[in-house]
Design an enzyme around this catalytic site. Structure first.
Site, PDB file in Angstrom:
ATOM      1  N   ARG A 173       0.836  -1.211   0.000  1.00 50.76           N
ATOM      2  CA  ARG A 173       0.000   0.000   0.000  1.00 50.76           C
ATOM      3  C   ARG A 173       0.871   1.261   0.000  1.00 50.76           C
ATOM      4  O   ARG A 173       0.559   2.258   0.656  1.00 50.76           O
ATOM      5  CB  ARG A 173      -0.935   0.061   1.218  1.00 50.76           C
ATOM      6  CG  ARG A 173      -1.872  -1.088   1.362  1.00 50.76           C
ATOM      7  CD  ARG A 173      -2.974  -1.077   0.306  1.00 50.76           C
ATOM      8  NE  ARG A 173      -3.902  -2.146   0.580  1.00 50.76           N
ATOM      9  CZ  ARG A 173      -3.709  -3.409   0.197  1.00 50.76           C
ATOM     10  NH1 ARG A 173      -2.624  -3.734  -0.498  1.00 50.76           N
ATOM     11  NH2 ARG A 173      -4.597  -4.336   0.480  1.00 50.76           N
ATOM     12  N   SER A 251     -11.210   0.547   4.201  1.00 54.35           N
ATOM     13  CA  SER A 251     -10.560   0.279   5.494  1.00 54.35           C
ATOM     14  C   SER A 251     -10.029   1.593   6.054  1.00 54.35           C
ATOM     15  O   SER A 251      -9.228   2.265   5.402  1.00 54.35           O
ATOM     16  CB  SER A 251      -9.384  -0.665   5.311  1.00 54.35           C
ATOM     17  OG  SER A 251      -9.831  -1.858   4.753  1.00 54.35           O
ATOM     18  N   GLU A 349      -5.611   4.928   7.421  1.00 55.79           N
ATOM     19  CA  GLU A 349      -5.141   4.557   6.080  1.00 55.79           C
ATOM     20  C   GLU A 349      -5.428   5.640   5.020  1.00 55.79           C
ATOM     21  O   GLU A 349      -4.549   5.950   4.214  1.00 55.79           O
ATOM     22  CB  GLU A 349      -5.753   3.220   5.647  1.00 55.79           C
ATOM     23  CG  GLU A 349      -5.198   2.770   4.306  1.00 55.79           C
ATOM     24  CD  GLU A 349      -5.424   1.301   3.993  1.00 55.79           C
ATOM     25  OE1 GLU A 349      -5.090   0.431   4.798  1.00 55.79           O
ATOM     26  OE2 GLU A 349      -5.933   1.036   2.905  1.00 55.79           O
TER      27      GLU A 349
HETATM   28  C1  LIG Z   1     -15.462   0.573  -0.266  1.00 52.48           C
HETATM   29  C2  LIG Z   1     -13.981   0.737  -0.546  1.00 52.48           C
HETATM   30  C3  LIG Z   1     -13.180  -0.380  -0.701  1.00 52.48           C
HETATM   31  C4  LIG Z   1     -11.812  -0.241  -0.952  1.00 52.48           C
HETATM   32  N1  LIG Z   1     -11.061  -1.376  -1.113  1.00 52.48           N
HETATM   33  C5  LIG Z   1      -9.739  -1.274  -1.364  1.00 52.48           C
HETATM   34  C6  LIG Z   1      -8.944  -2.454  -1.525  1.00 52.48           C
HETATM   35  O1  LIG Z   1      -9.437  -3.577  -1.469  1.00 52.48           O
HETATM   36  N2  LIG Z   1      -7.623  -2.296  -1.768  1.00 52.48           N
HETATM   37  C7  LIG Z   1      -7.039  -1.062  -1.872  1.00 52.48           C
HETATM   38  O2  LIG Z   1      -5.828  -0.992  -2.114  1.00 52.48           O
HETATM   39  N3  LIG Z   1      -7.774   0.076  -1.732  1.00 52.48           N
HETATM   40  C8  LIG Z   1      -9.088  -0.004  -1.471  1.00 52.48           C
HETATM   41  N4  LIG Z   1      -9.851   1.141  -1.312  1.00 52.48           N
HETATM   42  C9  LIG Z   1      -9.189   2.457  -1.383  1.00 52.48           C
HETATM   43  C10 LIG Z   1      -9.323   3.161  -2.758  1.00 52.48           C
HETATM   44  O3  LIG Z   1     -10.366   2.634  -3.511  1.00 52.48           O
HETATM   45  C11 LIG Z   1      -8.027   3.080  -3.573  1.00 52.48           C
HETATM   46  O4  LIG Z   1      -6.961   3.657  -2.868  1.00 52.48           O
HETATM   47  C12 LIG Z   1      -8.162   3.776  -4.940  1.00 52.48           C
HETATM   48  O5  LIG Z   1      -7.034   3.494  -5.754  1.00 52.48           O
HETATM   49  C13 LIG Z   1      -8.327   5.294  -4.819  1.00 52.48           C
HETATM   50  O6  LIG Z   1      -8.673   5.768  -6.093  1.00 52.48           O
HETATM   51  P1  LIG Z   1      -9.379   7.166  -6.287  1.00 52.48           P
HETATM   52  O7  LIG Z   1      -9.485   7.386  -7.755  1.00 52.48           O
HETATM   53  O8  LIG Z   1     -10.651   7.216  -5.546  1.00 52.48           O
HETATM   54  O9  LIG Z   1      -8.283   8.145  -5.646  1.00 52.48           O
HETATM   55  P2  LIG Z   1      -8.501   9.456  -4.769  1.00 52.48           P
HETATM   56  O10 LIG Z   1      -9.181   9.091  -3.492  1.00 52.48           O
HETATM   57  O11 LIG Z   1      -9.090  10.531  -5.597  1.00 52.48           O
HETATM   58  O12 LIG Z   1      -6.977   9.844  -4.441  1.00 52.48           O
HETATM   59  C14 LIG Z   1      -6.210   9.044  -3.561  1.00 52.48           C
HETATM   60  C15 LIG Z   1      -4.778   9.628  -3.513  1.00 52.48           C
HETATM   61  O13 LIG Z   1      -4.160   9.489  -4.771  1.00 52.48           O
HETATM   62  C16 LIG Z   1      -3.786  10.757  -5.328  1.00 52.48           C
HETATM   63  N5  LIG Z   1      -4.104  10.688  -6.755  1.00 52.48           N
HETATM   64  C17 LIG Z   1      -5.325  10.439  -7.299  1.00 52.48           C
HETATM   65  N6  LIG Z   1      -5.235  10.383  -8.629  1.00 52.48           N
HETATM   66  C18 LIG Z   1      -3.942  10.614  -8.944  1.00 52.48           C
HETATM   67  C19 LIG Z   1      -3.231  10.696 -10.187  1.00 52.48           C
HETATM   68  N7  LIG Z   1      -3.826  10.516 -11.388  1.00 52.48           N
HETATM   69  N8  LIG Z   1      -1.904  10.983 -10.150  1.00 52.48           N
HETATM   70  C20 LIG Z   1      -1.267  11.168  -8.946  1.00 52.48           C
HETATM   71  N9  LIG Z   1      -1.895  11.102  -7.750  1.00 52.48           N
HETATM   72  C21 LIG Z   1      -3.221  10.822  -7.757  1.00 52.48           C
HETATM   73  C22 LIG Z   1      -4.618  11.778  -4.578  1.00 52.48           C
HETATM   74  O14 LIG Z   1      -3.963  13.048  -4.539  1.00 52.48           O
HETATM   75  C23 LIG Z   1      -4.730  11.132  -3.208  1.00 52.48           C
HETATM   76  O15 LIG Z   1      -3.552  11.395  -2.481  1.00 52.48           O
HETATM   77  C24 LIG Z   1     -11.227   1.043  -1.060  1.00 52.48           C
HETATM   78  C25 LIG Z   1     -12.041   2.181  -0.888  1.00 52.48           C
HETATM   79  C26 LIG Z   1     -13.404   2.030  -0.639  1.00 52.48           C
HETATM   80  C27 LIG Z   1     -14.264   3.253  -0.497  1.00 52.48           C
END
Ligand SMILES: Cc1cc2nc3c(=O)[nH]c(=O)nc-3n(C[C@H](O)[C@H](O)[C@H](O)COP(=O)(O)OP(=O)(O)OC[C@H]3O[C@@H](n4cnc5c(N)ncnc54)[C@H](O)[C@@H]3O)c2cc1C
Length: 365
Positions: A173, A251, A349
């Site tokens: 992670r 999480s 997290e």
């Molecule tokens: C119900 C649920 C279940 C989940 N299950 C998992 C799981 O099983 N495993 C897991 O690893 N994660 C899980 N997550 C966490 C999350 O889905 C992941 O971390 C996902 O990759 C975040 O994507 P996002 O587009 O929503 O990013 P955002 O929330 O928009 O951004 C997250 C971070 O990444 C940065 N960021 C976003 N896009 C970019 C880009 N293009 N370039 C550079 N930086 C960027 C942002 O600045 C921020 O710091 C879960 C979340 C939820 C709500």
């Protein structure tokens, strides 16, 4: 509240933009400016006219962020779309995916095409460009297992780079992008996916049994990658609340890592405590177990409450009204109860976004 105002007659720029619906925790948030990017050249144009001192924050699907009520920064939203095949042999397919592609849609698209490797990562919310940031992982598979490179823009120097998996410094992670926040914008992600159905990873928790029952329903002796994907979708739907129904950011706490001696002491009092051996005589403890056995399942501080089926997930019961302050109040309450009960410190997290767009990560180690 005034929202989504445009200036310069350009709908890609919005001032005083309401981001309450752009984060899965549904926290109330208004950003000074939002710039939506549908093409990489728009980033070059925008950055050419932007002062080096301008605070910037990159937001994709908003599923791993805790946004402040006032975000006094320019929020860059990568929404470039497209999936391109860059190489193909009998054994594998190389694809390049633009950052704005929805992650779960990408997983189902590739698996349905007969390109395998992402099936265990089904139903993780968010966009593809964010997936390398925390090297997303689930059910024994991590992004880095199939990823080959990213194309990313270095915001401080205003230059484009291609980074290999080694350059990305992936960990559990963790990545270069997470360790150097507000520095990179990922615009494309390259993957190598294999075409051999027998390479599956199903020996994790209930996955094997559920995938096997899917296989039998379809007359196969062994689960296929599609069976594994469907099994994981089923399991996740049963365990995790859908953010559209009950806002959450997955999480909320990291699984704490403690010494083997400390774990043995706890085991004497709590024989059923859940821990996984780690290198160097350390043990990773299931944070969900700690929260549940401290009597906090379904508890917290209104409106931020732990989920009744999965105590590790904090849910927001006042969508679009609750704020970051409500989250930190509930976090501190839960962390204090855990410390008082087990003498273990819990760390958050998701990404904490400050008012000026800088971010704060909590690291257990
Ligand atoms: C119900 C649920 C279940 C989940 N299950 C998992 C799981 O099983 N495993 C897991 O690893 N994660 C899980 N997550 C966490 C999350 O889905 C992941 O971390 C996902 O990759 C975040 O994507 P996002 O587009 O929503 O990013 P955002 O929330 O928009 O951004 C997250 C971070 O990444 C940065 N960021 C976003 N896009 C970019 C880009 N293009 N370039 C550079 N930086 C960027 C942002 O600045 C921020 O710091 C879960 C979340 C939820 C709500």
């Amino acid at each position: 509240m005034t929202t989504n105002l445009c200036f310069d007659n350009d709908t890609r720029y919005q001032s005083l933009a309401d981001l309450s619906h752009a984060n899965t925790m549904a926290l109330s948030c208004v950003a000074d400016t939002v710039v939506t990017l549908t093409d990489e050249s728009q980033l070059d144009d925008f950055m050419a006219n932007t002062a080096d001192s301008q605070p910037l924050f990159v937001l994709s699907g908003g599923s791993n962020v805790l946004l402040p009520e006032q975000l006094q920064a320019t929020v860059l939203r990568p929404q470039m779309r497209g999936i391109t095949i860059t190489a193909q042999t009998e054994d594998y397919v190389d694809i390049e995916v633009m950052a704005g592609e929805n992650w779960h849609d990408l997983v189902t698209h590739t698996v349905n095409k007969g390109w395998y490797g992402l099936e265990n990562l089904a139903l993780i919310p968010g966009l593809t460009g964010a997936a390398p940031v925390q090297n997303i992982g689930a059910y024994g598979v991590q992004l880095e297992d199939s990823m080959r490179y990213v194309r990313a823009y270095h915001l401080p120097s205003k230059t484009w780079h291609q980074l290999t998996t080694i350059d990305c410094q992936f960990g559990y992670r963790d990545s270069l992008f997470k360790r150097t926040p507000n520095t990179w914008l990922i615009s494309r992600v390259g993957f190598r996916l294999h075409t051999n159905q027998t390479h599956i990873s199903a020996d994790y928790g209930d996955v094997q049994a559920v995938a096997q029952s899917y296989a039998e329903q379809h007359g196969h002796t062994q689960p296929t990658p599609i069976d594994v994907m469907n099994a994981i979708i089923d399991i996740r739907k049963q365990k995790l609340p859908d953010p559209k129904q009950l806002p959450n950011c997955g999480s909320f706490f990291q699984n704490p890592i403690i010494t083997h001696d400390q774990f043995s002491l706890l085991q004497a009092t709590y024989p059923h405590i859940v821990g996984y051996p780690m290198p160097d005589s350390m043990v990773k403890v299931a944070a969900g177990w700690l929260i549940e056995h401290a009597g906090l399942k379904g508890g917290g501080i209104e409106p931020i409450i732990t989920h009744k089926k999965q105590a590790l997930v904090l849910t927001n019961h006042a969508p679009y009204q609750a704020t970051q302050t409500d989250v930190i109040t509930a976090q501190n309450h839960i962390a204090k109860c855990i410390y008082d009960t087990f003498a273990i410190t819990l760390y958050r997290e998701p990404v904490w976004v400050n008012t000026d767009g800088t971010v704060g990560y909590e690291y257990a180690a």
